[in-house]
Design a protein around this motif. Structure first.
Motif, PDB file in Angstrom:
ATOM      1  N   LYS A   1       0.824  -1.207   0.000  1.00 26.98           N
ATOM      2  CA  LYS A   1       0.000   0.000   0.000  1.00 26.98           C
ATOM      3  C   LYS A   1       0.858   1.257   0.000  1.00 26.98           C
ATOM      4  O   LYS A   1       0.541   2.245  -0.647  1.00 26.98           O
ATOM      5  N   SER A   2       1.958   1.248   0.760  1.00 28.13           N
ATOM      6  CA  SER A   2       2.802   2.424   0.880  1.00 28.13           C
ATOM      7  C   SER A   2       3.497   2.762  -0.435  1.00 28.13           C
ATOM      8  O   SER A   2       3.945   3.885  -0.627  1.00 28.13           O
ATOM      9  N   GLU A   3       3.603   1.802  -1.364  1.00 28.46           N
ATOM     10  CA  GLU A   3       4.269   2.039  -2.633  1.00 28.46           C
ATOM     11  C   GLU A   3       3.312   2.544  -3.702  1.00 28.46           C
ATOM     12  O   GLU A   3       3.748   2.899  -4.794  1.00 28.46           O
ATOM     13  N   ASP A   4       2.032   2.571  -3.433  1.00 29.71           N
ATOM     14  CA  ASP A   4       1.039   2.911  -4.445  1.00 29.71           C
ATOM     15  C   ASP A   4       0.851   4.409  -4.644  1.00 29.71           C
ATOM     16  O   ASP A   4       0.563   4.856  -5.747  1.00 29.71           O
TER      17      ASP A   4
ATOM     18  N   LEU B   1       1.427  23.698   1.550  1.00 26.72           N
ATOM     19  CA  LEU B   1       0.433  22.726   1.994  1.00 26.72           C
ATOM     20  C   LEU B   1       0.907  22.075   3.288  1.00 26.72           C
ATOM     21  O   LEU B   1       2.098  21.988   3.561  1.00 26.72           O
ATOM     22  N   ASN B   2      -0.046  21.631   4.086  1.00 30.17           N
ATOM     23  CA  ASN B   2       0.291  20.911   5.308  1.00 30.17           C
ATOM     24  C   ASN B   2       0.815  19.531   4.940  1.00 30.17           C
ATOM     25  O   ASN B   2       0.184  18.805   4.168  1.00 30.17           O
ATOM     26  N   SER B   3       1.954  19.176   5.499  1.00 31.05           N
ATOM     27  CA  SER B   3       2.573  17.901   5.152  1.00 31.05           C
ATOM     28  C   SER B   3       1.838  16.747   5.826  1.00 31.05           C
ATOM     29  O   SER B   3       1.136  16.929   6.823  1.00 31.05           O
ATOM     30  N   VAL B   4       2.028  15.566   5.268  1.00 25.30           N
ATOM     31  CA  VAL B   4       1.380  14.362   5.768  1.00 25.30           C
ATOM     32  C   VAL B   4       2.448  13.311   6.036  1.00 25.30           C
ATOM     33  O   VAL B   4       3.256  13.014   5.167  1.00 25.30           O
ATOM     34  N   ASP B   5       2.445  12.768   7.236  1.00 23.56           N
ATOM     35  CA  ASP B   5       3.341  11.666   7.569  1.00 23.56           C
ATOM     36  C   ASP B   5       2.522  10.377   7.606  1.00 23.56           C
ATOM     37  O   ASP B   5       1.607  10.248   8.397  1.00 23.56           O
ATOM     38  N   GLY B   6       2.875   9.453   6.751  1.00 24.19           N
ATOM     39  CA  GLY B   6       2.151   8.192   6.735  1.00 24.19           C
ATOM     40  C   GLY B   6       1.171   8.095   5.587  1.00 24.19           C
ATOM     41  O   GLY B   6       1.082   8.966   4.725  1.00 24.19           O
ATOM     42  N   GLU B   7       0.386   7.031   5.620  1.00 22.82           N
ATOM     43  CA  GLU B   7      -0.527   6.711   4.533  1.00 22.82           C
ATOM     44  C   GLU B   7      -1.985   6.965   4.901  1.00 22.82           C
ATOM     45  O   GLU B   7      -2.873   6.693   4.109  1.00 22.82           O
TER      46      GLU B   7
ATOM     47  N   ASP C   1       4.958   5.635  -9.916  1.00 17.85           N
ATOM     48  CA  ASP C   1       5.276   5.572 -11.351  1.00 17.85           C
ATOM     49  C   ASP C   1       4.769   4.292 -12.017  1.00 17.85           C
ATOM     50  O   ASP C   1       4.623   4.258 -13.238  1.00 17.85           O
ATOM     51  N   ILE C   2       4.515   3.270 -11.228  1.00 19.21           N
ATOM     52  CA  ILE C   2       4.049   2.004 -11.824  1.00 19.21           C
ATOM     53  C   ILE C   2       2.672   2.149 -12.457  1.00 19.21           C
ATOM     54  O   ILE C   2       2.266   1.312 -13.265  1.00 19.21           O
ATOM     55  N   TYR C   3       1.945   3.228 -12.105  1.00 22.27           N
ATOM     56  CA  TYR C   3       0.604   3.431 -12.648  1.00 22.27           C
ATOM     57  C   TYR C   3       0.587   4.359 -13.860  1.00 22.27           C
ATOM     58  O   TYR C   3      -0.474   4.633 -14.409  1.00 22.27           O
ATOM     59  N   LEU C   4       1.763   4.824 -14.271  1.00 20.83           N
ATOM     60  CA  LEU C   4       1.827   5.700 -15.436  1.00 20.83           C
ATOM     61  C   LEU C   4       1.447   4.913 -16.687  1.00 20.83           C
ATOM     62  O   LEU C   4       2.057   3.892 -17.007  1.00 20.83           O
ATOM     63  N   GLY C   5       0.433   5.378 -17.386  1.00 25.84           N
ATOM     64  CA  GLY C   5      -0.029   4.694 -18.588  1.00 25.84           C
ATOM     65  C   GLY C   5      -0.910   3.498 -18.335  1.00 25.84           C
ATOM     66  O   GLY C   5      -1.276   2.798 -19.271  1.00 25.84           O
TER      67      GLY C   5
ATOM     68  N   LEU D   1      -6.926   6.171   2.138  1.00 28.80           N
ATOM     69  CA  LEU D   1      -6.875   6.096   0.679  1.00 28.80           C
ATOM     70  C   LEU D   1      -6.168   4.823   0.246  1.00 28.80           C
ATOM     71  O   LEU D   1      -5.208   4.379   0.871  1.00 28.80           O
ATOM     72  N   GLU D   2      -6.656   4.247  -0.838  1.00 26.53           N
ATOM     73  CA  GLU D   2      -6.049   3.035  -1.385  1.00 26.53           C
ATOM     74  C   GLU D   2      -6.142   3.075  -2.899  1.00 26.53           C
ATOM     75  O   GLU D   2      -7.127   3.555  -3.458  1.00 26.53           O
ATOM     76  N   VAL D   3      -5.098   2.610  -3.554  1.00 25.71           N
ATOM     77  CA  VAL D   3      -5.089   2.505  -5.010  1.00 25.71           C
ATOM     78  C   VAL D   3      -5.217   1.033  -5.374  1.00 25.71           C
ATOM     79  O   VAL D   3      -4.425   0.211  -4.924  1.00 25.71           O
TER      80      VAL D   3
END
Length: 202
Positions: free
Chosen positions: A25-28, A55-61, A80-84, A154-156
């Motif tokens: 999940k963290s790589e998505d 913008l306010n930064s976000v730590d974590g998923e 980048d794995i979702y490009l295209g 959030l999840e991809v």
């Protein structure tokens, strides 16, 4: 003994669903940042002019913004794995999100989801899941308004993986409610056959 087996089956099913949904999940995706809606960023064109550093930064998923009736802007970028890639879904796994508007990197509205946009003909709208267009760009903006606590898990997911995860959820809930009903009828039988009020309390 019967109770132990049912409990074991439920735990295994829950563990299986959670492990598969959280894998990689963290790589998505990555949260770039968030900001509350104000007069200075009331529309997407004004938000596009705001630099990431403001913008306010976000730590974590997992984005937890506390209790608020305000709307929030969230900027995310996909891996980048979702490009295209085709058939990529963004899933906002919180049924209490009232209104979620998804914009592309140019500020074009892609789709609206949330409780006020539920479509009975679109199964994925019940789960705040949106199908992204053909990914020529990986950056997206979301304008989110929630009921009470603003929690944004959030999840991809790929299109086929989404429906597999739905089937896993259905399996888990089927097992869970099956156990509940089985225990209800089991204790009802014991109550009426023994007249022991303890089983009535169960």
């Amino acid at each position: 003994m019967f109770r132990k087996y049912l409990t074991l089956i439920a735990v295994i099913a829950l563990f299986n669903c959670s492990c598969q949904s959280n894998s990689n999940k963290s790589e998505d995706f990555r949260f770039i940042g968030w900001t509350p809606e104000t007069d200075e960023n009331s529309n997407i064109s004004e938000l596009l002019e705001i630099e990431n550093s403001k913008l306010n930064s976000v730590d974590g998923e997992y984005l937890a913004l506390g209790y608020s009736d305000s709307s929030f802007w969230v900027k995310i970028t996909l891996s980048d794995i979702y490009l295209g890639e085709k058939n990529v879904n963004l899933a906002f796994n919180n049924p209490m999100l009232n209104d979620v508007l998804i914009f592309d990197n140019l500020g074009n509205l892609i789709v609206s989801t949330g409780r006020i946009h539920v479509n009975s003909e679109d199964y994925s709208s019940f789960f705040n899941t949106v199908l992204l267009p053909f990914n020529k760009d990986l950056t997206y903006y979301a304008k989110i308004k929630s009921f009470g606590n603003v929690n944004i898990p959030l999840e991809v997911v790929k299109y086929n993986e989404f429906y597999i995860s739905i089937n896993e959820r259905n399996l888990f809930f089927g097992i869970y409610f099956g156990i509940v009903f089985a225990m209800f009828f089991y204790n009802s039988f014991l109550y009426f056959s023994t007249k022991d009020y303890i089983y009535g309390l169960y």
